[in-house]
Design a protein around this motif. Structure first.
Motif, short mmCIF file in Angstrom:
data_model
loop_
_atom_site.label_atom_id
_atom_site.label_comp_id
_atom_site.label_asym_id
_atom_site.label_seq_id
_atom_site.Cartn_x
_atom_site.Cartn_y
_atom_site.Cartn_z
N VAL A 14 0.86 -1.18 0.00
CA VAL A 14 0.00 0.00 0.00
C VAL A 14 0.90 1.23 0.00
O VAL A 14 1.77 1.37 0.86
CB VAL A 14 -0.94 0.02 1.23
N PHE A 15 0.70 2.08 -1.00
CA PHE A 15 1.48 3.31 -1.12
C PHE A 15 0.64 4.48 -0.61
O PHE A 15 -0.54 4.59 -0.92
CB PHE A 15 1.87 3.56 -2.58
N GLN A 16 1.26 5.35 0.15
CA GLN A 16 0.58 6.50 0.72
C GLN A 16 0.45 7.62 -0.31
O GLN A 16 1.28 7.77 -1.20
CB GLN A 16 1.34 7.01 1.94
N ASP A 17 -0.57 8.41 -0.15
CA ASP A 17 -0.76 9.63 -0.93
C ASP A 17 0.40 10.56 -0.58
O ASP A 17 0.67 10.83 0.59
CB ASP A 17 -2.10 10.26 -0.52
N ASP A 18 1.12 11.03 -1.61
CA ASP A 18 2.28 11.90 -1.33
C ASP A 18 1.99 13.37 -1.63
O ASP A 18 2.91 14.20 -1.63
CB ASP A 18 3.52 11.41 -2.09
N GLY A 19 0.73 13.70 -1.88
CA GLY A 19 0.38 15.09 -2.16
C GLY A 19 0.30 15.39 -3.65
O GLY A 19 -0.33 16.36 -4.04
N LEU A 20 0.97 14.59 -4.47
CA LEU A 20 0.88 14.73 -5.93
C LEU A 20 0.36 13.46 -6.58
O LEU A 20 -0.43 13.51 -7.51
CB LEU A 20 2.25 15.09 -6.52
N VAL A 21 0.83 12.31 -6.10
CA VAL A 21 0.35 11.02 -6.56
C VAL A 21 -0.58 10.48 -5.48
O VAL A 21 -0.14 10.22 -4.36
CB VAL A 21 1.52 10.03 -6.83
N PRO A 22 -1.88 10.32 -5.80
CA PRO A 22 -2.82 9.92 -4.76
C PRO A 22 -2.66 8.48 -4.28
O PRO A 22 -2.96 8.17 -3.13
CB PRO A 22 -4.19 10.12 -5.42
N ASN A 23 -2.22 7.59 -5.17
CA ASN A 23 -2.15 6.17 -4.87
C ASN A 23 -3.52 5.68 -4.44
O ASN A 23 -4.53 6.22 -4.87
CB ASN A 23 -1.02 5.86 -3.89
N ASN A 24 -3.60 4.66 -3.59
CA ASN A 24 -4.89 4.08 -3.24
C ASN A 24 -4.73 3.35 -1.93
O ASN A 24 -3.67 2.81 -1.63
CB ASN A 24 -5.33 3.10 -4.35
N SER A 25 -5.78 3.30 -1.14
CA SER A 25 -5.73 2.56 0.13
C SER A 25 -5.81 1.06 -0.10
O SER A 25 -5.49 0.27 0.79
CB SER A 25 -6.84 3.02 1.07
#
Length: 177
Positions: A14-25
């Motif tokens: 699981v990748f965290q939202d970094d402020g530019l790339v939202p990723n996904n929960s």
């Protein structure tokens, strides 16, 4: 005879939202060595597998060498030939080596970009039923819009590798983000 090694479970990150790339929960999934591509037509092998499991709108190519994501659809990448190093999850994500027979499943919003690849690197991409894929670059404006569209992306009914009973169906659940 199946082209899938059903004993393999995917790596789930699981990748965290970094402020530019939202990723996904929901977790990004990688099956390593899941598909037998030791034949003269590995692209057709992967296309047949994805199609049999309800994933379509297929294409053959590589992975773009700039960070991008898809905010309106989930994506699967099946490596038909060669190998590559791909950054998943944006700049704060994880660089992974993927090779022929591997399959990466990206929930909507997961950033990805090619770092390096062998000359013969070829990927088959596909999507579950739904809206067409759109390439989104990481900007503040796109991020704000993606936070609205990603929760609306329907969950796939099947895992593109293992079908209706596959790990994706068990692992991908909606939660409040």
């Amino acid at each position: 005879m199946s082209v899938v090694n059903t004993d393999i479970e995917p790596l789930a990150l699981v990748f965290q939202d970094d402020g530019l790339v939202p990723n996904n929960s929901m977790p990004f999934l990688v099956y390593q060595g899941a598909v037998d591509v030791a034949n003269d037509h590995p692209e057709k092998t992967i296309e047949g597998l994805f199609g049999a499991n309800g994933w379509g709108a297929m294409w053959r190519n590589g992975v773009y060498d700039y960070t991008h994501y898809h905010a309106t659809v989930h994506e699967v990448l099946g490596v038909a030939r060669g190998h590559a190093r791909v950054q998943f999850g944006g700049d704060h994500g994880k660089a992974l080596d993927i090779a022929a027979g591997d399959v990466a499943i990206l929930p909507a919003g997961t950033g990805h970009r090619l770092i390096s690849a062998s000359p013969d690197f070829c990927v088959v991409g596909a999507y579950p039923p739904g809206p067409p894929m759109q390439i989104t670059r990481p900007t503040p404006e796109n991020h704000a819009k993606a936070l609205r569209t990603i929760p609306e992306v329907k969950l796939p009914q099947t895992d593109p590798v293992r079908g209706a009973d596959g790990p994706l169906v068990r692992l991908w659940k909606r939660d409040a983000r």
